[in-house]
Write an enzyme that holds these catalytic residues in place. Structure first.
Site, PDB file in Angstrom:
ATOM      1  N   LYS A  81       0.862  -1.189   0.000  1.00 43.42           N
ATOM      2  CA  LYS A  81       0.000   0.000   0.000  1.00 43.42           C
ATOM      3  C   LYS A  81       0.892   1.230   0.000  1.00 43.42           C
ATOM      4  CE  LYS A  81      -4.305   1.671   0.975  1.00 43.42           C
ATOM      5  NZ  LYS A  81      -5.637   1.118   0.732  1.00 43.42           N
TER       6      LYS A  81
HETATM    7  P1  NAD Z   1     -14.278   7.537  -2.254  1.00 43.12           P
HETATM    8  O1  NAD Z   1     -13.389   8.623  -1.770  1.00 43.12           O
HETATM    9  O2  NAD Z   1     -14.619   7.408  -3.701  1.00 43.12           O
HETATM   10  O3  NAD Z   1     -15.709   7.626  -1.467  1.00 43.12           O
HETATM   11  C1  NAD Z   1     -15.850   7.747  -0.090  1.00 43.12           C
HETATM   12  C2  NAD Z   1     -17.315   8.129   0.195  1.00 43.12           C
HETATM   13  O4  NAD Z   1     -17.539   8.068   1.593  1.00 43.12           O
HETATM   14  C3  NAD Z   1     -17.667   9.539  -0.236  1.00 43.12           C
HETATM   15  O5  NAD Z   1     -19.016   9.550  -0.704  1.00 43.12           O
HETATM   16  C4  NAD Z   1     -17.582  10.329   1.070  1.00 43.12           C
HETATM   17  O6  NAD Z   1     -18.385  11.504   1.059  1.00 43.12           O
HETATM   18  C5  NAD Z   1     -18.118   9.300   2.035  1.00 43.12           C
HETATM   19  N1  NAD Z   1     -17.738   9.489   3.422  1.00 43.12           N
HETATM   20  C6  NAD Z   1     -16.515   9.753   3.946  1.00 43.12           C
HETATM   21  N2  NAD Z   1     -16.603   9.834   5.293  1.00 43.12           N
HETATM   22  C7  NAD Z   1     -17.904   9.594   5.597  1.00 43.12           C
HETATM   23  C8  NAD Z   1     -18.628   9.524   6.807  1.00 43.12           C
HETATM   24  N3  NAD Z   1     -18.026   9.709   7.982  1.00 43.12           N
HETATM   25  N4  NAD Z   1     -19.956   9.247   6.760  1.00 43.12           N
HETATM   26  C9  NAD Z   1     -20.591   9.047   5.591  1.00 43.12           C
HETATM   27  N5  NAD Z   1     -19.956   9.104   4.402  1.00 43.12           N
HETATM   28  C10 NAD Z   1     -18.640   9.382   4.421  1.00 43.12           C
HETATM   29  O7  NAD Z   1     -13.641   6.175  -1.711  1.00 43.12           O
HETATM   30  P2  NAD Z   1     -13.927   4.692  -2.224  1.00 43.12           P
HETATM   31  O8  NAD Z   1     -12.925   4.333  -3.267  1.00 43.12           O
HETATM   32  O9  NAD Z   1     -15.388   4.524  -2.495  1.00 43.12           O
HETATM   33  O10 NAD Z   1     -13.521   3.864  -0.919  1.00 43.12           O
HETATM   34  C11 NAD Z   1     -14.372   3.776   0.215  1.00 43.12           C
HETATM   35  C12 NAD Z   1     -13.799   2.717   1.171  1.00 43.12           C
HETATM   36  O11 NAD Z   1     -13.693   1.468   0.471  1.00 43.12           O
HETATM   37  C13 NAD Z   1     -12.396   2.992   1.710  1.00 43.12           C
HETATM   38  O12 NAD Z   1     -12.296   2.434   3.002  1.00 43.12           O
HETATM   39  C14 NAD Z   1     -11.484   2.224   0.752  1.00 43.12           C
HETATM   40  O13 NAD Z   1     -10.234   1.903   1.314  1.00 43.12           O
HETATM   41  C15 NAD Z   1     -12.356   0.995   0.530  1.00 43.12           C
HETATM   42  N6  NAD Z   1     -12.049   0.230  -0.685  1.00 43.12           N
HETATM   43  C16 NAD Z   1     -12.088   0.821  -1.923  1.00 43.12           C
HETATM   44  C17 NAD Z   1     -11.840   0.059  -3.061  1.00 43.12           C
HETATM   45  C18 NAD Z   1     -11.945   0.639  -4.445  1.00 43.12           C
HETATM   46  O14 NAD Z   1     -11.851  -0.149  -5.414  1.00 43.12           O
HETATM   47  N7  NAD Z   1     -12.184   1.932  -4.601  1.00 43.12           N
HETATM   48  C19 NAD Z   1     -11.519  -1.313  -2.940  1.00 43.12           C
HETATM   49  C20 NAD Z   1     -11.494  -1.886  -1.660  1.00 43.12           C
HETATM   50  C21 NAD Z   1     -11.769  -1.100  -0.554  1.00 43.12           C
END
Ligand code: NAD
Length: 416
Positions: free
Chosen positions: A106
């Protein structure tokens, strides 16, 4: 001493429980409890106003026992070495759970990409890539997308690496634009993996996905794709939130209309087809499926007893704290743990790497079919391990991963 609830501490807590139950030998435990390598780089970047800003970047490799390290690059003001170390370890377990031949890595840079110009982002990304050049590579460590990064940033990583390597090396990074060797189906892969996990979990409860009620925390890449795919599969999303607020409609939110609203306003707030609600209430709503898809440490010892969902499918990494696990378990909530539920993303990243290396590209249908196969297989293996060790699915997933990683380590032995 790490602060309570640091992400790495949470990972270590679960690993200790799993290692004890599995009977992992002590030497292997001592190896797996720490990352293999942590690189910290200082990145001078020429800003548009003429100033030089110096950013801090990280690349951590937790394990390369089963193959090259694999894991995203995060751009966020809150990036810490601790969370990057946790992410690298989770990726070791995640890649082992879905059984793809990768280890875990990471990376991240402490920065606020929303305040930076494209030029500043490009210069910072290129400098970062050049500085970690010695530890990444298609056979060493393959970065990908995470919070705050996107396919354009991956394209700059590819180009910088390729310029130094004197050849185009597109397998060095995943999440690239499709025209540059990216895989079809990658954008929605994490959401699709969550859909498959939710379907399997409901099946275990003897209930169909069609007609199931759903609440989703977060509407970014993972949350929005999950909402759309589950909606299309017949689930009824009755609540959703983002950083700005939360909305609900007990008759069901029209997800396609919400996506349009979100693309225009960048938030779910103010959507006409639902009413505003307190975001703190979303996690404790009486729904069939709850998908925390925002950030870590959301279900804690303070609210776990109030969670009324039948199934929690962890879209985010680390949304449940170790203290909350036993509370959910004793209340009969079926938790599909993050290292299984959100592994669809890393699985299709593996497909991207494979396609780059063989130089032959699959149709989207083929990618999606393979994803179903990998995710279903992983789900069944996790629950078989859970039953065998009479534990909860999270520890079951860790044990399955530990078994696969330690077997590989046994074959390799230690070079000393
Ligand atoms: P992103 O930045 O695209 O979206 C995050 C979303 O969460 C946004 O809508 C934001 O407004 C919202 N958010 C943040 N804090 C919040 C809170 N306290 N309450 C409510 N909403 C809140 O990120 P993402 O890529 O969708 O990733 C989200 C999670 O999934 C992270 O933990 C990331 O590590 C995990 N993840 C992502 C992927 C991927 O392929 N993108 C894969 C595995 C895991």
């Amino acid at each position: 001493m790490l602060p309570k609830h640091s992400a790495f501490d949470s990972m270590q807590t679960r690993l200790k429980i799993a290692a004890e139950l599995y009977g992992l030998e002590e030497t292997l435990f001592k190896v797996f409890i720490q990352p293999l390598r942590s690189v910290i780089v200082s990145l001078p970047v020429h800003m548009d106003d003429g100033r030089w800003e110096v950013f801090t970047g990280y690349r951590v490799q937790h394990s390369t026992v089963r193959g090259p390290a694999k894991g995203g690059i995060r751009y966020d003001p809150g990036v810490t070495l601790d969370e990057i170390m946790a992410g690298a370890a989770w990726n070791t377990w995640k890649t082992a759970v879905v059984d793809v031949p990768f280890g875990g890595g990471k990376g991240g840079i402490i920065c606020d990409p929303s305040t930076m110009s494209q030029g500043e982002l490009e210069r910072m990304t290129r400098r970062y890539t050049a500085d970690i050049m010695d530890v990444i590579g298609a056979d060493r460590d393959v970065p990908g997308i995470d919070m705050g990064t996107n396919s354009q940033i991956m394209a700059w990583v590819l180009d910088t690496y390729s310029m130094h390597a004197r050849r185009t090396e597109n397998a060095v990074v995943t999440g690239k634009p499709v025209g540059l060797g990216g895989s079809l189906g990658r954008t929605e892969a994490t959401g699709r993996g969550i859909l498959i996990s939710a379907r399997e979990a409901m099946q275990r409860l003897g209930k169909p996905l069609a007609g199931a009620t759903l609440a989703v925390q977060g509407f970014g890449n993972v949350g929005s794709q999950t909402a759309r795919l589950l909606h299309e599969a017949g689930a009824r999303m009755i609540a959703v939130s983002d950083r700005e607020g939360a909305i609900r409609n007990d008759r069901g939110i029209d997800v396609h209309a919400l996506l349009k609203h979100h693309s225009e306003t960048k938030t779910v707030k103010g959507f006409k087809g639902a009413e505003a609600m307190d975001p703190n209430d979303l996690l404790t709503m009486a729904v069939d499926i709850l998908v925390p898809a925002a950030t870590d440490n959301q279900i804690t010892e303070h609210n776990a007893a109030k969670v009324r969902a039948k199934v929690v499918v962890e879209g985010a990494n680390g949304p449940t704290t170790p203290e909350a696990d036993p509370i959910l378990l004793s209340n009969g909530v079926l938790v599909v743990p993050d290292i299984l539920a959100n592994a669809g993303g890393v699985t299709v990243s593996y497909f991207e790497w494979v396609q780059n290396r063989i130089g032959y590209y699959w149709r989207e249908r083929e990618v999606n079919e393979k994803l179903v196969e990998y995710m279903t297989h992983a789900f069944q293996a996790v629950f078989a391990t859970t039953d065998k060790y009479k534990t909860n699915p999270r520890i079951g997933a860790y044990i399955l991963a530990l078994d696969r990683v330690s077997q590989a380590q046994h074959y390799r032995g230690f070079y000393a």
